[in-house]
Design an enzyme around this catalytic site. Structure first.
Site, mmCIF file in Angstrom:
data_model
loop_
_atom_site.group_PDB
_atom_site.id
_atom_site.type_symbol
_atom_site.label_atom_id
_atom_site.label_comp_id
_atom_site.label_asym_id
_atom_site.label_seq_id
_atom_site.Cartn_x
_atom_site.Cartn_y
_atom_site.Cartn_z
ATOM 1 N NE ARG A 190 -23.846 -16.230 -42.200
ATOM 2 C CZ ARG A 190 -23.402 -16.390 -43.453
ATOM 3 N NH1 ARG A 190 -22.964 -15.344 -44.126
ATOM 4 N NH2 ARG A 190 -23.388 -17.570 -44.024
ATOM 5 C CB SER A 221 -0.909 0.011 1.235
ATOM 6 O OG SER A 221 -1.522 1.273 1.401
ATOM 7 C CE LYS A 276 -4.809 -2.428 3.149
ATOM 8 N NZ LYS A 276 -5.803 -1.803 2.258
#
Length: 454
Positions: A315, A276, A282
């Protein structure tokens, strides 16, 4: 095909290359080369024409962005591609140029090109799944007796085996791998039908030309043109979507177990991975994040593909084109998730002490059912349930431990003391012993999965 910076972030360079502009255009040229060679072998066009056509079926010889831009105006990418191929052939031999794309149609080229690309995409997915399941099964074998909390409705439930949990992650992936192999064997088919799917221009040579083309491209010959019969193709796509969902389930569990308050698992870190910019403590589960992003997007891609199945007559107008645009997205997401999770499990940190600590922090309450069943053999199920309910409430109020409360209750009750072997009480609260049922199931399934993976 170009992808946005955010798509690139969530997938892999290998899968981007499979579906990039050059690869798809080259696959279209591979179709044209196989068509010319097959028709020459069956006497439909001259062999000299086939040689000339084949000599310029190389995407590097063409202005691919210009072909793509012209395709937008023409309504199909194959139209300007065939036009440019015809020009290139005409530079060598005008007569040979009249045999380019003979008896085929634009959708034949594009569908077969997508089949060829998808085959390469499936190889990447299969290889990645092989690596990921091998890692999961190895970890499962190591942790058959490792106690971990099972959680239901996001709450602690009972003690299970971490190996059992790992087997539960691996099994759907192995089933998906098998289903993809089976479905690809049916769906990876040559598309060759001509203008309305009847191969009318090729007459009685049509089946032989199709067989030769399929052999050259190593594809299955379809029973008939599948221009608007998209069922087998869609089943293959849906299998990729289901696989992505299974990867998302595993990433969900992994990310929840990696939360700081739980901290039973952690993805590898270092070299800036999962960091972080503002909070150095973190450890973000970035592999789980990528897999979850893929799982979040897969349902919309799958829905768009299913919505495109109602193709008009022989198609499709708009829906086939939407399918072509949506199709690669499933594979881009799936492979990104697989690669990310392979990176996570290659260096996964399993904190068995934290797993045990989380169990111990629940004051023995997760063993209440086992204790109740043991007591029921002596005093009956209703009485056992009532006693455990009263004791659990007391433990919550006093912050004690259920094993201690139960021991005291047995000692203080003369009738219970006679009927209950108090020496066995502590065994009921042993986390390792509590993994017994999960371990037995995991061992049996693990053995089967290991055999299937060979």
């Amino acid at each position: 095909m170009s992808v946005s910076i955010f798509d690139s972030f969530l997938t892999t360079p290998e899968m981007i290359k499979v579906f990039d502009d050059t690869s798809i255009v080259q696959a279209m040229f591979d179709f044209e080369e196989a068509l010319a060679n097959a028709e020459a072998a069956e006497g439909v066009i001259p062999e000299a024409a086939a040689r000339t056509i084949a000599s310029v079926c190389n995407a590097q010889l063409y202005d691919i962005p210009a072909i793509i831009q012209a395709g937008r105006r023409a309504g199909a990418l194959a139209i300007p591609l065939v036009k440019e191929l015809t020009k290139a052939v005409a530079l060598t031999n005008q007569e040979s140029a009249t045999h380019v794309h003979w008896g085929s149609t634009s959708q034949d080229v594009l569908d077969t090109a997508m089949v060829l690309a998808t085959r390469e995409a499936l190889k990447l997915i299969d290889d990645g799944l092989g690596e990921l399941t091998a890692q999961l099964l190895k970890l499962a074998d190591q942790h058959l007796s490792t106690p971990v909390l099972a959680r239901t409705l996001m709450q602690p439930a009972q003690v299970t085996s971490f190996g059992f949990k790992l087997v539960g992650w691996a099994a759907p992936l192995m089933r998906a791998r098998e289903q993809l192999r089976e479905q690809s064997a049916r769906a990876l088919q040559l598309q060759l039908g001509g203008a309305v799917g009847t191969l009318a221009v090729l007459g009685d040579k049509g089946p032989a030309v199709a067989q030769r083309m399929a052999d050259a491209l190593q594809l299955k010959v379809a029973d008939a043109a599948w221009h608007t019969q998209r069922d087998e193709w869609m089943r293959l796509g849906m299998e990729v979507a289901v696989l992505t969902g299974s990867l998302g389930k595993m990433a969900t569990d992994l990310s929840l177990m990696a939360q700081g308050e739980i901290a039973e698992l952690a993805e590898p870190s270092g070299n800036g991975r999962g960091g972080s910019s503002a909070m150095p403590h973190k450890r973000n589960p970035v592999s789980s994040m990528i897999a979850l992003a893929a799982a979040n997007r897969a349902p919309q891609h799958a829905a768009a593909l299913l919505a495109a199945m109602g193709q008009q007559h022989e198609r499709g107008l708009g829906n086939w084109q939407a399918e072509l645009a949506e199709w690669p997205a499933l594979f881009l997401g799936a492979h990104g998730a697989i690669k990310a999770l392979n990176e996570a499990f290659a260096g996964l940190i399993v904190d068995t002490r934290r797993m045990r600590r989380n169990i111990d922090a629940l004051q023995g309450l997760v063993f209440a059912e086992a204790a109740s069943i043991y007591l029921a053999s002596a005093i009956g199920r209703p009485n056992a349930h009532a006693l455990l309910e009263k004791l659990t409430q007391r433990v919550v109020e006093t912050q004690g431990h259920l094993a201690d409360a139960l021991t005291v209750a047995i000692k203080e009750d003369p009738q219970l003391s006679k009927q209950i072997d108090i020496s066995k009480i502590q065994d009921l609260f042993d986390p390792v012993q509590a993994t017994g049922a999960a371990r037995a199931l995991a061992e049996r399934q693990l053995k089967s999965l290991q055999q299937d993976s060979r």
